[in-house]
Design an enzyme around this catalytic site. Structure first.
Site, PDB file in Angstrom:
ATOM      1  N   VAL A 157       5.480  -9.361   3.484  1.00 10.57           N
ATOM      2  CA  VAL A 157       4.350 -10.272   3.283  1.00 10.57           C
ATOM      3  C   VAL A 157       4.799 -11.731   3.347  1.00 10.57           C
ATOM      4  O   VAL A 157       3.967 -12.643   3.465  1.00 10.57           O
ATOM      5  CB  VAL A 157       3.637  -9.953   1.950  1.00 10.57           C
ATOM      6  CG1 VAL A 157       4.447 -10.423   0.748  1.00 10.57           C
ATOM      7  CG2 VAL A 157       2.238 -10.530   1.907  1.00 10.57           C
ATOM      8  N   TYR A 190       8.590 -12.147 -14.577  1.00 10.08           N
ATOM      9  CA  TYR A 190       7.498 -11.434 -13.906  1.00 10.08           C
ATOM     10  C   TYR A 190       6.150 -12.035 -14.288  1.00 10.08           C
ATOM     11  O   TYR A 190       5.300 -12.287 -13.423  1.00 10.08           O
ATOM     12  CB  TYR A 190       7.555  -9.953 -14.268  1.00 10.08           C
ATOM     13  CG  TYR A 190       6.358  -9.156 -13.823  1.00 10.08           C
ATOM     14  CD1 TYR A 190       5.972  -9.125 -12.484  1.00 10.08           C
ATOM     15  CD2 TYR A 190       5.605  -8.421 -14.744  1.00 10.08           C
ATOM     16  CE1 TYR A 190       4.874  -8.388 -12.070  1.00 10.08           C
ATOM     17  CE2 TYR A 190       4.515  -7.678 -14.332  1.00 10.08           C
ATOM     18  CZ  TYR A 190       4.144  -7.670 -13.007  1.00 10.08           C
ATOM     19  OH  TYR A 190       3.050  -6.948 -12.598  1.00 10.08           O
ATOM     20  N   GLY A 213       0.791  -1.234   0.000  1.00 13.39           N
ATOM     21  CA  GLY A 213       0.000   0.000   0.000  1.00 13.39           C
ATOM     22  C   GLY A 213       0.814   1.271   0.000  1.00 13.39           C
ATOM     23  O   GLY A 213       0.243   2.359  -0.125  1.00 13.39           O
ATOM     24  N   ALA A 214       2.157   1.159   0.105  1.00 14.76           N
ATOM     25  CA  ALA A 214       3.008   2.341   0.009  1.00 14.76           C
ATOM     26  C   ALA A 214       3.617   2.490  -1.376  1.00 14.76           C
ATOM     27  O   ALA A 214       4.401   3.417  -1.613  1.00 14.76           O
ATOM     28  CB  ALA A 214       4.125   2.269   1.051  1.00 14.76           C
ATOM     29  N   GLY A 215       3.275   1.593  -2.299  1.00 16.90           N
ATOM     30  CA  GLY A 215       3.835   1.634  -3.642  1.00 16.90           C
ATOM     31  C   GLY A 215       3.064   2.534  -4.578  1.00 16.90           C
ATOM     32  O   GLY A 215       2.114   3.230  -4.189  1.00 16.90           O
ATOM     33  N   SER A 274      -2.011  -8.971 -13.819  1.00 18.70           N
ATOM     34  CA  SER A 274      -1.448  -8.154 -14.899  1.00 18.70           C
ATOM     35  C   SER A 274      -1.776  -8.749 -16.257  1.00 18.70           C
ATOM     36  O   SER A 274      -1.938  -9.973 -16.394  1.00 18.70           O
ATOM     37  CB  SER A 274       0.076  -8.071 -14.743  1.00 18.70           C
ATOM     38  OG  SER A 274       0.682  -7.478 -15.874  1.00 18.70           O
ATOM     39  N   ALA A 305       4.198  -6.698  -4.805  1.00 18.15           N
ATOM     40  CA  ALA A 305       4.857  -7.517  -5.832  1.00 18.15           C
ATOM     41  C   ALA A 305       6.030  -6.758  -6.412  1.00 18.15           C
ATOM     42  O   ALA A 305       6.034  -5.527  -6.442  1.00 18.15           O
ATOM     43  CB  ALA A 305       3.879  -7.892  -6.949  1.00 18.15           C
TER      44      ALA A 305
END
Length: 341
Positions: free
Chosen positions: A50, A173, A8-10, A113, A71
């Site tokens: 996480v 990825y 949530g800080a990304g 994604s 991620a």
């Protein structure tokens, strides 16, 4: 609702947190501040991984739903990144899902994604819908960028990718995002809860990380323009993508938190619905920044895909999601938006 946002800080996570709070939810954040996304992290932020069972269990206490953004993203540097991608993305998701099962948290919104689709969807004039033949390095070096039909080698036309398309990851990825979806599906199938997997297309907007191997192409182009250089566009610039503004992605997450989920697991394309070429995106950003026009280099990278364009209809019909920010307006905003150093 009480909602935990991992990551949530990304870049995307901060917008999701803001949108959820604006919708009246009580939001908490779990974030490691990984250096791939946080080159100058806030030293006062309470970091948590996480992959850490104890940290996850503490973060899940009293939570009604989890929005899982944490991620590593992007193409990365090389295959030496593989263990970190798998550790952050796949092991991290497994630890989170196990914690949710232990603590009884039954709703997951998963940040997936469009890379799970690989080369996307194509149609042959003779054979109809077909997977494309691999693009040979010799063809790419000769400037022949469009994929051909595996049966007759005729040039294929790109088609919209729907959510039921096969998953064909072409990068580390991408493989890690497919694994995240499969882990979440197994969790839902076991009766632990319900999953909404949001397959983001090319997200851009304020707060993107700049000047790292994990940055999105829009941030790379902007950095060049800020330095007075022309954006360098690979291949012939005609590769098609769907560029979606981060505020629209955040809005999709708000809708997904309370959405009804058929069969316990449901995937959605989160996209603008209006595809554009990479060259057109670069030109739009250059115009917004009054910079030099893009240079089409003809260069290419192994693992890059030619066209991935979304069919956004399922998200519109089932989530009520429709993107609001068009590419030109979004690029004008992005031209002066603050980025992550």
């Amino acid at each position: 609702m009480r909602i935990l946002v991992t990551g949530g800080a990304g870049f995307i996570g901060t917008h999701v947190v803001t949108a959820l709070r604006a919708a009246g939810h009580d939001v908490s954040v779990l974030d490691l501040l990984h250096p791939a996304a946080h080159r100058t992290p806030d030293p006062t932020f309470p970091r948590a991984d996480v992959r850490d069972r104890d940290a996850v269990d503490a973060a899940l206490a009293g939570v009604d739903a989890v929005v899982h953004q944490a991620a590593m993203v992007g193409m990365g540097v090389d295959l030496a990144d593989l263990p970190e991608y798998v550790g952050c993305n796949d092991l991290g998701t497994a630890v989170l899902l196990a914690g949710m099962a232990r603590t009884g948290v039954r709703r997951l919104v998963l940040a997936s994604s469009m890379v799970v689709y690989g080369e996307g969807a194509y149609r042959c004039p003779a054979h109809g819908p077909v997977p494309p033949a691999p693009r040979a390095a010799a063809d790419l070096a000769a400037g022949s960028f469009e994929p051909g039909c595996p049966a007759c080698r005729l040039r294929l036309a790109p088609d919209d990718v729907e959510e039921d398309a096969p998953l064909r990851p072409r990068s580390v990825y991408a493989a890690s995002k497919v694994a995240q979806e499969h882990l979440a599906l197994a969790w839902a199938t076991a009766g632990a809860g319900t999953v909404v997997a949001l397959r983001y297309h090319n997200v851009y907007g304020p707060g993107m990380p700049r000047d790292t191997p994990y940055s999105g192409v829009a941030a790379i182009f902007r950095s060049a323009l800020e330095a007075g250089r022309a954006p360098r566009v690979f291949e012939d610039g005609a590769q098609r993508r769907d560029f979606v503004h981060v505020t629209d992605v955040a809005a999709a997450n708000v809708l997904a938190v309370t959405a009804t989920v058929p069969d316990g697991f449901r995937a959605y394309n989160i996209a603008s619905g209006v595809p554009a070429t990479v060259g057109a995106m670069a030109a739009s950003l250059a115009a917004a920044m009054h910079g030099p026009e893009p240079i089409i280099t003809g260069d290419f990278r192994a693992g890059d895909v030619r066209h991935v364009v979304a069919a956004p209809w399922r998200a519109r019909a089932e989530l009520g999601f429709a993107a609001r920010v068009g590419l030109e307006d979004g690029m004008r905003d992005f031209a002066t938006a603050a980025l992550r150093g």
